[in-house]
Design a protein around this motif. Sequence first.
Motif, mmCIF file in Angstrom:
data_model
loop_
_atom_site.group_PDB
_atom_site.id
_atom_site.type_symbol
_atom_site.label_atom_id
_atom_site.label_comp_id
_atom_site.label_asym_id
_atom_site.label_seq_id
_atom_site.Cartn_x
_atom_site.Cartn_y
_atom_site.Cartn_z
ATOM 1 N N ARG A 173 -5.750 6.064 -9.132
ATOM 2 C CA ARG A 173 -5.970 5.001 -10.214
ATOM 3 C C ARG A 173 -4.845 4.396 -10.616
ATOM 4 O O ARG A 173 -4.490 2.901 -11.052
ATOM 5 C CB ARG A 173 -6.967 5.220 -11.168
ATOM 6 N N ILE A 174 -3.669 5.483 -11.034
ATOM 7 C CA ILE A 174 -2.639 4.789 -11.809
ATOM 8 C C ILE A 174 -1.877 4.061 -10.853
ATOM 9 O O ILE A 174 -1.224 2.744 -11.299
ATOM 10 C CB ILE A 174 -1.861 6.086 -12.384
ATOM 11 N N ALA A 175 -1.678 4.594 -9.689
ATOM 12 C CA ALA A 175 -0.985 3.584 -8.712
ATOM 13 C C ALA A 175 -1.671 2.317 -8.458
ATOM 14 O O ALA A 175 -0.845 1.234 -8.016
ATOM 15 C CB ALA A 175 -0.609 4.495 -7.470
ATOM 16 N N LEU A 176 -2.858 2.203 -8.372
ATOM 17 C CA LEU A 176 -3.406 0.895 -8.134
ATOM 18 C C LEU A 176 -3.380 0.150 -9.399
ATOM 19 O O LEU A 176 -2.907 -1.074 -9.231
ATOM 20 C CB LEU A 176 -5.070 1.170 -7.780
ATOM 21 N N LEU A 198 0.440 3.232 -0.902
ATOM 22 C CA LEU A 198 -0.680 3.445 -1.622
ATOM 23 C C LEU A 198 -1.943 3.352 -0.970
ATOM 24 O O LEU A 198 -2.741 4.152 -0.964
ATOM 25 C CB LEU A 198 -0.772 1.940 -2.641
ATOM 26 N N ILE A 199 -1.957 2.601 0.114
ATOM 27 C CA ILE A 199 -3.279 2.355 1.184
ATOM 28 C C ILE A 199 -3.224 3.770 1.849
ATOM 29 O O ILE A 199 -4.253 4.353 1.943
ATOM 30 C CB ILE A 199 -3.091 1.099 1.808
ATOM 31 N N ALA A 200 -1.972 4.179 2.253
ATOM 32 C CA ALA A 200 -2.309 5.069 3.021
ATOM 33 C C ALA A 200 -2.690 6.368 2.384
ATOM 34 O O ALA A 200 -3.422 7.342 2.843
ATOM 35 C CB ALA A 200 -0.781 5.610 3.769
ATOM 36 N N ALA A 201 -2.165 6.626 1.028
ATOM 37 C CA ALA A 201 -2.595 7.708 0.273
ATOM 38 C C ALA A 201 -4.108 7.846 0.068
ATOM 39 O O ALA A 201 -4.872 8.794 0.140
ATOM 40 C CB ALA A 201 -1.510 7.725 -1.162
ATOM 41 N N ILE A 220 -11.311 1.972 -4.387
ATOM 42 C CA ILE A 220 -9.709 2.178 -4.535
ATOM 43 C C ILE A 220 -8.943 1.370 -3.161
ATOM 44 O O ILE A 220 -8.109 0.499 -3.385
ATOM 45 C CB ILE A 220 -9.111 3.380 -5.008
ATOM 46 N N ILE A 221 -9.325 1.702 -2.088
ATOM 47 C CA ILE A 221 -8.746 1.311 -0.662
ATOM 48 C C ILE A 221 -9.322 -0.154 -0.779
ATOM 49 O O ILE A 221 -8.312 -0.977 -0.486
ATOM 50 C CB ILE A 221 -9.341 2.007 0.293
#
Length: 461
Positions: A173-176, A198-201, A220-221
């Motif tokens: 969530r933080i990365a998004l 971000l997408i891969a994680a 999130i994705i």
Amino acid sequence: MNTHAALPHPIAPTRAIDLGALIRSRRNARTPRMTQAQLGELLGYSAAWVSRVESNELTPPWEILIRIAQILDITPGELGIASASAERLAHEETTRSSPANLSATKVAPEQALADQEDDPVRRRTFLAGAAGIGTALTAPTAPAVAAADPVGTLEEALFQPTAAPAMPLDRLRIALAAARSDFRAARYATLGRELPELIAAAEATRDSLTGTARDTAHAIIARAYVLASELTVKAHSEAAWVTADRALRAARDSGQPAPIGEAARVLAIAMRRSGRGRAAVDLLTRTATSLDTEHRRPTAPTLTVRTSLLLTAAYSAAVTGDRTTALTLADEAEQSTRRLPADSDTGLFTVEATPQQCALYRIGIHNALGTPDEGIAYARSCDPARLPTPERRARYYTDTARMWHQLGDPRRTFTALRGVEHNAPEEARRPAVRTLTAELTYSSVSLPGLKEYAERTGAHQ
């Protein structure tokens, strides 16, 4: 006026043609009649650019000419091209635009953008004579922006994904949120580099979860792919189809209405840019209707995404020339904003549901309809300082620049273009904005600082 400009391709026509007259006649013959603005939207160019093509003042690059022929049902024979040459060109175009080659073909970053979107501008000689910055053009000058490819890394990762470890949902969530901040601040180069990781994680995390936690990861994705779609659309990248499709798949798996609406919106934008404007309007209105049906007491995020769907549908209808539908949907979007509680925090990623946002879209709608004079009142009613992000303020100045350009006011056009650069320097380097800058530079008017602005933003190469 030159009635036949040589086509910039190694395979020349077998006979002379009046290319501009051919394009103009086929455009006018469409039912309903296609305007120059509508054709330009499908190609990623302005109405003024189409006008210059139809006047034989410039000739499109070969790949754009092929696209025009596809849209207007112009045959190779009518272009004066031998059938064998046409077959070869069709093969070249298909190979060039295939998804596999989007990541396999490596060129210099700035060259990649220019070749795909606006190289008829980049490769021509600009008029000289503009020097200095006049005091009447009051927007402050932003520093020069280094050439960068905001989508190159992202495109490569879409077709050659890398592995990444799963991580806690809170960290995702933080990365998004950080990615969203980059988009809203128009830091596109940074966003393009960070989205693949971000997408891969997020996908690795989803695969490790079950139940509601897995649904959260899907959301999130979806929103990460929505940001990727927004970015690829701004770069006129064909990868927008891929990112939008993946966004909608993940959003549907999440079961959450707001991500579904956001994903449907970016998919509709990709559809519209490929010439499927009416299908885009249908997708957007059906999705908006489903939100009404499923949520009798919709939350603020649901109302906001519904408004964004209606605004995008209104603009898409305008691109197809359907004035009645465009204005009706814009009215409905404004009514939707009135249902929102004051100062509601919607949490959507790319647009807001406010009267300012509706006025902003009205400017673009009238530009697309070929009635820019009707957009003046909306441009004056919309205070860019009240728009919440640099990305949205840059959109305001871009649309007002197009409006004044269509109205033949180069001074106000340039003032608006400088507003784009002042608020979001990377927006000023977008292909569509660079095209508009170059068209202004081609004109006979001499504006202090225009040449320097074109050089600074990459329109003058």
